[in-house]
Design a protein around this motif. Structure first.
Motif, PDB file in Angstrom:
ATOM      1  N   ASN A   8       0.823  -1.214   0.000  1.00  0.00           N
ATOM      2  CA  ASN A   8       0.000   0.000   0.000  1.00  0.00           C
ATOM      3  C   ASN A   8       0.859   1.267   0.000  1.00  0.00           C
ATOM      4  O   ASN A   8       0.597   2.197  -0.757  1.00  0.00           O
ATOM      5  N   LEU A   9       1.877   1.290   0.846  1.00  0.00           N
ATOM      6  CA  LEU A   9       2.740   2.474   0.910  1.00  0.00           C
ATOM      7  C   LEU A   9       3.504   2.668  -0.402  1.00  0.00           C
ATOM      8  O   LEU A   9       3.635   3.795  -0.893  1.00  0.00           O
ATOM      9  N   LEU A  10       3.965   1.578  -0.982  1.00  0.00           N
ATOM     10  CA  LEU A  10       4.693   1.666  -2.255  1.00  0.00           C
ATOM     11  C   LEU A  10       3.791   2.233  -3.347  1.00  0.00           C
ATOM     12  O   LEU A  10       4.221   3.068  -4.158  1.00  0.00           O
ATOM     13  N   ARG A  11       2.543   1.807  -3.347  1.00  0.00           N
ATOM     14  CA  ARG A  11       1.580   2.319  -4.335  1.00  0.00           C
ATOM     15  C   ARG A  11       1.305   3.809  -4.099  1.00  0.00           C
ATOM     16  O   ARG A  11       1.212   4.586  -5.052  1.00  0.00           O
ATOM     17  N   GLN A  12       1.202   4.217  -2.846  1.00  0.00           N
ATOM     18  CA  GLN A  12       0.914   5.619  -2.510  1.00  0.00           C
ATOM     19  C   GLN A  12       2.034   6.563  -2.945  1.00  0.00           C
ATOM     20  O   GLN A  12       1.770   7.645  -3.464  1.00  0.00           O
ATOM     21  N   VAL A  13       3.283   6.153  -2.741  1.00  0.00           N
ATOM     22  CA  VAL A  13       4.404   7.043  -3.051  1.00  0.00           C
ATOM     23  C   VAL A  13       4.888   6.915  -4.489  1.00  0.00           C
ATOM     24  O   VAL A  13       5.681   7.730  -4.952  1.00  0.00           O
ATOM     25  N   GLY A  14       4.420   5.889  -5.196  1.00  0.00           N
ATOM     26  CA  GLY A  14       4.806   5.730  -6.598  1.00  0.00           C
ATOM     27  C   GLY A  14       6.179   5.107  -6.795  1.00  0.00           C
ATOM     28  O   GLY A  14       6.861   5.415  -7.771  1.00  0.00           O
ATOM     29  N   GLY A  15       6.562   4.244  -5.902  1.00  0.00           N
ATOM     30  CA  GLY A  15       7.842   3.539  -6.050  1.00  0.00           C
ATOM     31  C   GLY A  15       7.703   2.364  -6.998  1.00  0.00           C
ATOM     32  O   GLY A  15       6.600   1.966  -7.367  1.00  0.00           O
ATOM     33  N   THR A  16       8.820   1.813  -7.387  1.00  0.00           N
ATOM     34  CA  THR A  16       8.810   0.678  -8.297  1.00  0.00           C
ATOM     35  C   THR A  16       8.880  -0.623  -7.513  1.00  0.00           C
ATOM     36  O   THR A  16       9.568  -0.702  -6.494  1.00  0.00           O
ATOM     37  N   ARG A  17       8.152  -1.619  -7.966  1.00  0.00           N
ATOM     38  CA  ARG A  17       8.188  -2.930  -7.314  1.00  0.00           C
ATOM     39  C   ARG A  17       9.431  -3.697  -7.740  1.00  0.00           C
ATOM     40  O   ARG A  17      10.057  -4.383  -6.950  1.00  0.00           O
ATOM     41  N   TYR A  18       9.787  -3.594  -9.008  1.00  0.00           N
ATOM     42  CA  TYR A  18      10.949  -4.300  -9.550  1.00  0.00           C
ATOM     43  C   TYR A  18      11.849  -3.314 -10.283  1.00  0.00           C
ATOM     44  O   TYR A  18      11.377  -2.399 -10.944  1.00  0.00           O
ATOM     45  N   CYS A  19      13.136  -3.546 -10.195  1.00  0.00           N
ATOM     46  CA  CYS A  19      14.117  -2.715 -10.898  1.00  0.00           C
ATOM     47  C   CYS A  19      14.146  -3.124 -12.367  1.00  0.00           C
ATOM     48  O   CYS A  19      14.072  -4.319 -12.687  1.00  0.00           O
ATOM     49  N   LYS A  20      14.265  -2.148 -13.255  1.00  0.00           N
ATOM     50  CA  LYS A  20      14.414  -2.464 -14.678  1.00  0.00           C
ATOM     51  C   LYS A  20      15.746  -3.177 -14.906  1.00  0.00           C
ATOM     52  O   LYS A  20      16.713  -2.951 -14.182  1.00  0.00           O
ATOM     53  N   ASP A  21      15.781  -4.012 -15.917  1.00  0.00           N
ATOM     54  CA  ASP A  21      16.982  -4.794 -16.206  1.00  0.00           C
ATOM     55  C   ASP A  21      18.128  -3.879 -16.624  1.00  0.00           C
ATOM     56  O   ASP A  21      17.965  -3.002 -17.471  1.00  0.00           O
ATOM     57  N   THR A  22      19.285  -4.091 -16.031  1.00  0.00           N
ATOM     58  CA  THR A  22      20.465  -3.294 -16.354  1.00  0.00           C
ATOM     59  C   THR A  22      21.473  -4.074 -17.177  1.00  0.00           C
ATOM     60  O   THR A  22      22.517  -3.535 -17.537  1.00  0.00           O
ATOM     61  N   GLY A  23      21.193  -5.344 -17.424  1.00  0.00           N
ATOM     62  CA  GLY A  23      22.111  -6.158 -18.206  1.00  0.00           C
ATOM     63  C   GLY A  23      23.295  -6.683 -17.419  1.00  0.00           C
ATOM     64  O   GLY A  23      24.186  -7.303 -17.975  1.00  0.00           O
ATOM     65  N   ALA A  24      23.334  -6.456 -16.131  1.00  0.00           N
ATOM     66  CA  ALA A  24      24.481  -6.870 -15.323  1.00  0.00           C
ATOM     67  C   ALA A  24      24.412  -8.337 -14.916  1.00  0.00           C
ATOM     68  O   ALA A  24      25.351  -8.873 -14.385  1.00  0.00           O
ATOM     69  N   ARG A  25      23.291  -8.988 -15.159  1.00  0.00           N
ATOM     70  CA  ARG A  25      23.124 -10.365 -14.717  1.00  0.00           C
ATOM     71  C   ARG A  25      23.634 -11.390 -15.714  1.00  0.00           C
ATOM     72  O   ARG A  25      23.606 -12.567 -15.450  1.00  0.00           O
ATOM     73  N   ARG A  26      24.035 -10.940 -16.872  1.00  0.00           N
ATOM     74  CA  ARG A  26      24.462 -11.881 -17.901  1.00  0.00           C
ATOM     75  C   ARG A  26      25.654 -12.695 -17.428  1.00  0.00           C
ATOM     76  O   ARG A  26      26.646 -12.153 -16.952  1.00  0.00           O
ATOM     77  N   ILE A  27      25.562 -13.989 -17.604  1.00  0.00           N
ATOM     78  CA  ILE A  27      26.631 -14.880 -17.193  1.00  0.00           C
ATOM     79  C   ILE A  27      27.436 -15.243 -18.422  1.00  0.00           C
ATOM     80  O   ILE A  27      26.892 -15.658 -19.443  1.00  0.00           O
ATOM     81  N   VAL A  28      28.715 -15.069 -18.333  1.00  0.00           N
ATOM     82  CA  VAL A  28      29.586 -15.409 -19.453  1.00  0.00           C
ATOM     83  C   VAL A  28      29.964 -16.875 -19.330  1.00  0.00           C
ATOM     84  O   VAL A  28      30.502 -17.310 -18.312  1.00  0.00           O
ATOM     85  N   LYS A  29      29.652 -17.650 -20.363  1.00  0.00           N
ATOM     86  CA  LYS A  29      29.952 -19.076 -20.362  1.00  0.00           C
ATOM     87  C   LYS A  29      30.974 -19.358 -21.450  1.00  0.00           C
ATOM     88  O   LYS A  29      31.032 -18.680 -22.465  1.00  0.00           O
ATOM     89  N   THR A  30      31.747 -20.377 -21.221  1.00  0.00           N
ATOM     90  CA  THR A  30      32.711 -20.805 -22.219  1.00  0.00           C
ATOM     91  C   THR A  30      32.281 -22.164 -22.740  1.00  0.00           C
ATOM     92  O   THR A  30      31.868 -23.022 -21.974  1.00  0.00           O
ATOM     93  N   ARG A  31      32.379 -22.337 -24.029  1.00  0.00           N
ATOM     94  CA  ARG A  31      32.040 -23.630 -24.622  1.00  0.00           C
ATOM     95  C   ARG A  31      33.294 -24.191 -25.276  1.00  0.00           C
ATOM     96  O   ARG A  31      33.977 -23.499 -26.028  1.00  0.00           O
ATOM     97  N   TYR A  32      33.589 -25.428 -24.981  1.00  0.00           N
ATOM     98  CA  TYR A  32      34.755 -26.109 -25.544  1.00  0.00           C
ATOM     99  C   TYR A  32      34.291 -27.062 -26.638  1.00  0.00           C
ATOM    100  O   TYR A  32      33.338 -27.808 -26.460  1.00  0.00           O
ATOM    101  N   ASP A  33      34.972 -27.025 -27.769  1.00  0.00           N
ATOM    102  CA  ASP A  33      34.649 -27.896 -28.897  1.00  0.00           C
ATOM    103  C   ASP A  33      35.768 -28.926 -29.058  1.00  0.00           C
ATOM    104  O   ASP A  33      36.939 -28.573 -29.185  1.00  0.00           O
ATOM    105  N   TYR A  34      35.368 -30.207 -29.061  1.00  0.00           N
ATOM    106  CA  TYR A  34      36.310 -31.308 -29.242  1.00  0.00           C
ATOM    107  C   TYR A  34      35.928 -32.059 -30.505  1.00  0.00           C
ATOM    108  O   TYR A  34      34.752 -32.271 -30.776  1.00  0.00           O
ATOM    109  N   LYS A  35      36.931 -32.470 -31.275  1.00  0.00           N
ATOM    110  CA  LYS A  35      36.689 -33.188 -32.531  1.00  0.00           C
ATOM    111  C   LYS A  35      37.394 -34.533 -32.464  1.00  0.00           C
ATOM    112  O   LYS A  35      38.546 -34.630 -32.022  1.00  0.00           O
ATOM    113  N   CYS A  36      36.690 -35.564 -32.920  1.00  0.00           N
ATOM    114  CA  CYS A  36      37.273 -36.892 -32.978  1.00  0.00           C
ATOM    115  C   CYS A  36      38.258 -36.928 -34.147  1.00  0.00           C
ATOM    116  O   CYS A  36      37.925 -36.526 -35.270  1.00  0.00           O
ATOM    117  N   MET A  37      39.474 -37.417 -33.896  1.00  0.00           N
ATOM    118  CA  MET A  37      40.510 -37.484 -34.926  1.00  0.00           C
ATOM    119  C   MET A  37      40.246 -38.606 -35.931  1.00  0.00           C
ATOM    120  O   MET A  37      40.770 -38.597 -37.038  1.00  0.00           O
TER     121      MET A  37
END
Length: 154
Positions: free
Chosen positions: A90-119
């Motif tokens: 109720n208080l958040l609605r009254q003052v006009g605050g945000t329930r959730y933060c907009k995405d800033t892109g900081a959550r992206r997880i960098v993954k590495t993929r390894y490729d192996y080939k049969c000889m």
């Protein structure tokens, strides 16, 4: 923006939106990744992620400050300060605050993929983790594996 400027903004928003003073400390915390800010119950301080200010501007920062000030004022008054409490919603609605933060892109997880080939047969295996090519062999023909590349995925 400095911590002193943030402190002044938080104090101003508290007086204008809640008609109550903010008597504790507000500061930026750049280690926050998945949240716009946090209210610390033990010290009553507020920490704000600086990234929403950079990405979305001052309006988003004010909305996050209002959200954290809802936690602050309700906790000090002994009312329901948690996200699920009706007092908080109720208080958040009254003052006009945000329930959730907009995405800033900081959550992206960098993954590495390894490729192996049969000889022997040329079959390509993609793995998230490195494997010991002396220990493992091709599942199709039992041939030797060779690391042919690794890529970083975002």
């Amino acid at each position: 923006m400095t911590d002193q400027e943030l402190q002044k903004i938080v104090e101003t928003v508290s007086l204008e939106s809640f008609s109550k003073p903010f008597r504790h400390r507000a500061r930026f915390n750049s280690r926050l990744r998945t949240t716009g800010g946090r209210y610390l119950l033990a010290s009553h301080d507020i920490e704000i992620n600086p990234r929403p200010l950079v990405v979305h501007g001052m309006e988003e920062l004010i909305a996050i400050i209002k959200h954290e000030l809802c936690h602050y004022h309700l906790h000090l008054e002994g009312k329901g300060y948690r996200h699920m409490d009706a007092d908080f919603k109720n208080l958040l609605r009254q003052v006009g605050g945000t329930r959730y933060c907009k995405d800033t892109g900081a959550r992206r997880i960098v993954k590495t993929r390894y490729d192996y080939k049969c000889m022997n047969c040329g079959l390509v295996y993609q793995r998230k983790r490195r494997i010991d090519t002396r220990k493992y062999a091709c599942g199709a023909c039992r041939g030797r594996l060779k690391l042919v590349g690794n890529t970083r995925l975002v």
